[in-house]
Motif scaffolding. Sequence first.
Motif, PDB file in Angstrom:
ATOM      1  N   SER A  27      -5.005  -2.051 -17.932  1.00 20.22           N
ATOM      2  CA  SER A  27      -4.495  -1.942 -19.301  1.00 20.22           C
ATOM      3  C   SER A  27      -4.190  -3.321 -19.883  1.00 20.22           C
ATOM      4  O   SER A  27      -4.153  -3.491 -21.108  1.00 20.22           O
ATOM      5  N   LEU A  28      -4.000  -4.303 -19.005  1.00 24.72           N
ATOM      6  CA  LEU A  28      -3.766  -5.683 -19.436  1.00 24.72           C
ATOM      7  C   LEU A  28      -5.054  -6.499 -19.493  1.00 24.72           C
ATOM      8  O   LEU A  28      -5.023  -7.688 -19.813  1.00 24.72           O
ATOM      9  N   GLY A  29      -6.178  -5.873 -19.152  1.00 28.45           N
ATOM     10  CA  GLY A  29      -7.457  -6.566 -19.170  1.00 28.45           C
ATOM     11  C   GLY A  29      -7.822  -7.239 -17.862  1.00 28.45           C
ATOM     12  O   GLY A  29      -8.770  -8.029 -17.823  1.00 28.45           O
ATOM     13  N   VAL A  30      -7.093  -6.961 -16.792  1.00 30.61           N
ATOM     14  CA  VAL A  30      -7.388  -7.557 -15.489  1.00 30.61           C
ATOM     15  C   VAL A  30      -8.282  -6.599 -14.708  1.00 30.61           C
ATOM     16  O   VAL A  30      -7.955  -5.442 -14.507  1.00 30.61           O
ATOM     17  N   GLY A  31      -9.412  -7.087 -14.272  1.00 30.95           N
ATOM     18  CA  GLY A  31     -10.352  -6.272 -13.514  1.00 30.95           C
ATOM     19  C   GLY A  31     -11.740  -6.844 -13.691  1.00 30.95           C
ATOM     20  O   GLY A  31     -11.899  -7.909 -14.285  1.00 30.95           O
ATOM     21  N   PRO A  32     -12.748  -6.205 -13.213  1.00 27.01           N
ATOM     22  CA  PRO A  32     -12.754  -4.917 -12.523  1.00 27.01           C
ATOM     23  C   PRO A  32     -12.174  -5.033 -11.114  1.00 27.01           C
ATOM     24  O   PRO A  32     -12.108  -6.115 -10.538  1.00 27.01           O
ATOM     25  N   TRP A  33     -11.777  -3.880 -10.579  1.00 26.40           N
ATOM     26  CA  TRP A  33     -11.186  -3.793  -9.249  1.00 26.40           C
ATOM     27  C   TRP A  33     -12.191  -3.186  -8.283  1.00 26.40           C
ATOM     28  O   TRP A  33     -12.894  -2.252  -8.622  1.00 26.40           O
ATOM     29  N   ASN A  34     -12.251  -3.763  -7.091  1.00 25.27           N
ATOM     30  CA  ASN A  34     -13.167  -3.295  -6.055  1.00 25.27           C
ATOM     31  C   ASN A  34     -12.395  -3.062  -4.771  1.00 25.27           C
ATOM     32  O   ASN A  34     -11.362  -3.693  -4.531  1.00 25.27           O
ATOM     33  N   ASP A  35     -12.926  -2.168  -3.940  1.00 24.67           N
ATOM     34  CA  ASP A  35     -12.343  -1.998  -2.616  1.00 24.67           C
ATOM     35  C   ASP A  35     -12.503  -3.297  -1.848  1.00 24.67           C
ATOM     36  O   ASP A  35     -13.517  -3.986  -1.969  1.00 24.67           O
ATOM     37  N   TYR A  36     -11.487  -3.619  -1.055  1.00 30.49           N
ATOM     38  CA  TYR A  36     -11.546  -4.835  -0.254  1.00 30.49           C
ATOM     39  C   TYR A  36     -12.662  -4.707   0.769  1.00 30.49           C
ATOM     40  O   TYR A  36     -12.688  -3.734   1.535  1.00 30.49           O
ATOM     41  N   LYS A  54      -5.803  -0.392   9.769  1.00 32.49           N
ATOM     42  CA  LYS A  54      -7.020   0.305   9.340  1.00 32.49           C
ATOM     43  C   LYS A  54      -6.744   1.291   8.210  1.00 32.49           C
ATOM     44  O   LYS A  54      -7.623   1.571   7.393  1.00 32.49           O
ATOM     45  N   ALA A  55      -5.515   1.813   8.136  1.00 33.14           N
ATOM     46  CA  ALA A  55      -5.178   2.806   7.115  1.00 33.14           C
ATOM     47  C   ALA A  55      -4.785   2.190   5.775  1.00 33.14           C
ATOM     48  O   ALA A  55      -4.763   2.881   4.759  1.00 33.14           O
ATOM     49  N   MET A  56      -4.474   0.897   5.753  1.00 32.52           N
ATOM     50  CA  MET A  56      -4.077   0.253   4.497  1.00 32.52           C
ATOM     51  C   MET A  56      -5.216   0.309   3.496  1.00 32.52           C
ATOM     52  O   MET A  56      -6.384   0.200   3.855  1.00 32.52           O
ATOM     53  N   ARG A  57      -4.843   0.471   2.235  1.00 31.16           N
ATOM     54  CA  ARG A  57      -5.834   0.471   1.154  1.00 31.16           C
ATOM     55  C   ARG A  57      -5.623  -0.771   0.306  1.00 31.16           C
ATOM     56  O   ARG A  57      -4.491  -1.105  -0.059  1.00 31.16           O
ATOM     57  N   TYR A  58      -6.730  -1.443   0.003  1.00 32.25           N
ATOM     58  CA  TYR A  58      -6.698  -2.647  -0.817  1.00 32.25           C
ATOM     59  C   TYR A  58      -7.666  -2.504  -1.983  1.00 32.25           C
ATOM     60  O   TYR A  58      -8.741  -1.924  -1.838  1.00 32.25           O
ATOM     61  N   LYS A  59      -7.277  -3.092  -3.105  1.00 33.31           N
ATOM     62  CA  LYS A  59      -8.175  -3.276  -4.243  1.00 33.31           C
ATOM     63  C   LYS A  59      -8.088  -4.746  -4.623  1.00 33.31           C
ATOM     64  O   LYS A  59      -7.011  -5.357  -4.563  1.00 33.31           O
ATOM     65  N   CYS A  60      -9.211  -5.328  -5.034  1.00 33.48           N
ATOM     66  CA  CYS A  60      -9.278  -6.746  -5.363  1.00 33.48           C
ATOM     67  C   CYS A  60      -9.905  -6.952  -6.728  1.00 33.48           C
ATOM     68  O   CYS A  60     -10.847  -6.244  -7.094  1.00 33.48           O
ATOM     69  N   ALA A  61      -9.381  -7.932  -7.434  1.00 38.60           N
ATOM     70  CA  ALA A  61      -9.973  -8.353  -8.708  1.00 38.60           C
ATOM     71  C   ALA A  61     -10.221  -9.857  -8.627  1.00 38.60           C
ATOM     72  O   ALA A  61      -9.299 -10.625  -8.324  1.00 38.60           O
ATOM     73  N   MET A  66      -9.195 -17.425  -8.832  1.00 32.52           N
ATOM     74  CA  MET A  66      -8.680 -16.860  -7.587  1.00 32.52           C
ATOM     75  C   MET A  66      -8.815 -15.346  -7.626  1.00 32.52           C
ATOM     76  O   MET A  66      -9.323 -14.789  -8.589  1.00 32.52           O
ATOM     77  N   GLN A  67      -8.322 -14.704  -6.595  1.00 33.03           N
ATOM     78  CA  GLN A  67      -8.400 -13.253  -6.487  1.00 33.03           C
ATOM     79  C   GLN A  67      -6.981 -12.675  -6.435  1.00 33.03           C
ATOM     80  O   GLN A  67      -6.074 -13.283  -5.867  1.00 33.03           O
ATOM     81  N   ILE A  68      -6.813 -11.494  -7.028  1.00 33.75           N
ATOM     82  CA  ILE A  68      -5.589 -10.718  -6.845  1.00 33.75           C
ATOM     83  C   ILE A  68      -5.936  -9.555  -5.929  1.00 33.75           C
ATOM     84  O   ILE A  68      -6.937  -8.877  -6.145  1.00 33.75           O
ATOM     85  N   GLN A  69      -5.122  -9.355  -4.909  1.00 33.46           N
ATOM     86  CA  GLN A  69      -5.274  -8.205  -4.025  1.00 33.46           C
ATOM     87  C   GLN A  69      -4.053  -7.316  -4.191  1.00 33.46           C
ATOM     88  O   GLN A  69      -2.923  -7.806  -4.204  1.00 33.46           O
ATOM     89  N   LEU A  70      -4.288  -6.025  -4.327  1.00 36.45           N
ATOM     90  CA  LEU A  70      -3.218  -5.036  -4.315  1.00 36.45           C
ATOM     91  C   LEU A  70      -3.325  -4.282  -3.004  1.00 36.45           C
ATOM     92  O   LEU A  70      -4.412  -3.852  -2.617  1.00 36.45           O
ATOM     93  N   CYS A  71      -2.199  -4.121  -2.320  1.00 38.49           N
ATOM     94  CA  CYS A  71      -2.181  -3.475  -1.005  1.00 38.49           C
ATOM     95  C   CYS A  71      -1.234  -2.291  -1.022  1.00 38.49           C
ATOM     96  O   CYS A  71      -0.047  -2.445  -1.321  1.00 38.49           O
ATOM     97  N   ASP A  72      -1.753  -1.122  -0.702  1.00 38.36           N
ATOM     98  CA  ASP A  72      -0.936   0.054  -0.435  1.00 38.36           C
ATOM     99  C   ASP A  72      -0.878   0.165   1.082  1.00 38.36           C
ATOM    100  O   ASP A  72      -1.879   0.504   1.717  1.00 38.36           O
ATOM    101  N   PRO A  73       0.289  -0.141   1.689  1.00 36.35           N
ATOM    102  CA  PRO A  73       0.340  -0.184   3.151  1.00 36.35           C
ATOM    103  C   PRO A  73       0.305   1.172   3.841  1.00 36.35           C
ATOM    104  O   PRO A  73       0.157   1.219   5.063  1.00 36.35           O
ATOM    105  N   GLY A  74       0.424   2.254   3.088  1.00 34.51           N
ATOM    106  CA  GLY A  74       0.442   3.570   3.717  1.00 34.51           C
ATOM    107  C   GLY A  74       1.778   3.828   4.384  1.00 34.51           C
ATOM    108  O   GLY A  74       2.748   3.092   4.206  1.00 34.51           O
ATOM    109  N   GLU A  75       1.826   4.874   5.182  1.00 34.92           N
ATOM    110  CA  GLU A  75       3.094   5.320   5.770  1.00 34.92           C
ATOM    111  C   GLU A  75       3.343   4.799   7.181  1.00 34.92           C
ATOM    112  O   GLU A  75       4.465   4.851   7.669  1.00 34.92           O
ATOM    113  N   LEU A  76       2.313   4.308   7.856  1.00 34.12           N
ATOM    114  CA  LEU A  76       2.495   3.834   9.235  1.00 34.12           C
ATOM    115  C   LEU A  76       3.237   2.499   9.257  1.00 34.12           C
ATOM    116  O   LEU A  76       3.172   1.720   8.303  1.00 34.12           O
ATOM    117  N   ASP A  77       3.917   2.220  10.350  1.00 32.42           N
ATOM    118  CA  ASP A  77       4.703   0.991  10.471  1.00 32.42           C
ATOM    119  C   ASP A  77       3.793  -0.237  10.510  1.00 32.42           C
ATOM    120  O   ASP A  77       2.840  -0.304  11.291  1.00 32.42           O
TER     121      ASP A  77
END
Length: 147
Positions: A27-36, A54-61, A66-77
């Motif tokens: 919505s701020l114009g940052v992207g496109p986002w791709n799976d890591y 292995k369960a973490m989900r990443y998206k990168c722009a 440079m690159q911005i990475q967003l990380c959803d670490p999931g529920e595992l420790d």
Amino acid sequence: MSPLFNTLHHICIVVRDLDKAVAYYESLGVGPWNDYPKGGPYLEFEVPNEAASKAMRYKCADLANMQIQLCDPGELDSPQRRFLEEHGEGVYHLGFEVPDRDAAEAEGHKKGLGVIARGRRADGTGFCYFDTRRDAGVVLEIRKSPR
């Protein structure tokens, strides 16, 4: 300036809801986002919890500088999950590109930096997360990217 931390490659932000975060950045114009892109198999892969990694989900722009990475670490420790629980969403690590992953990791050891996680592939690419949270405020990572 140390060659270890001279070329910023990315900033990694830990988030609770990956899709929501991507939508906001778009919505701020940052992207496109791709799976890591995870890359090829590792010869060495040392992480606190391999299943969590292995369960973490990443998206990168990829931005112009440079690159911005967003990380959803999931529920595992994992260190990323613990960061989210203790600090909320925010910058977890800064990733720096290095010409030689092995030499950079060795230099980090000489500087007294502890290692949180590391991985090395047959072609010399890979990563090393140094435990710099107490003194730097964030984790500092070195990485050699595939060409």
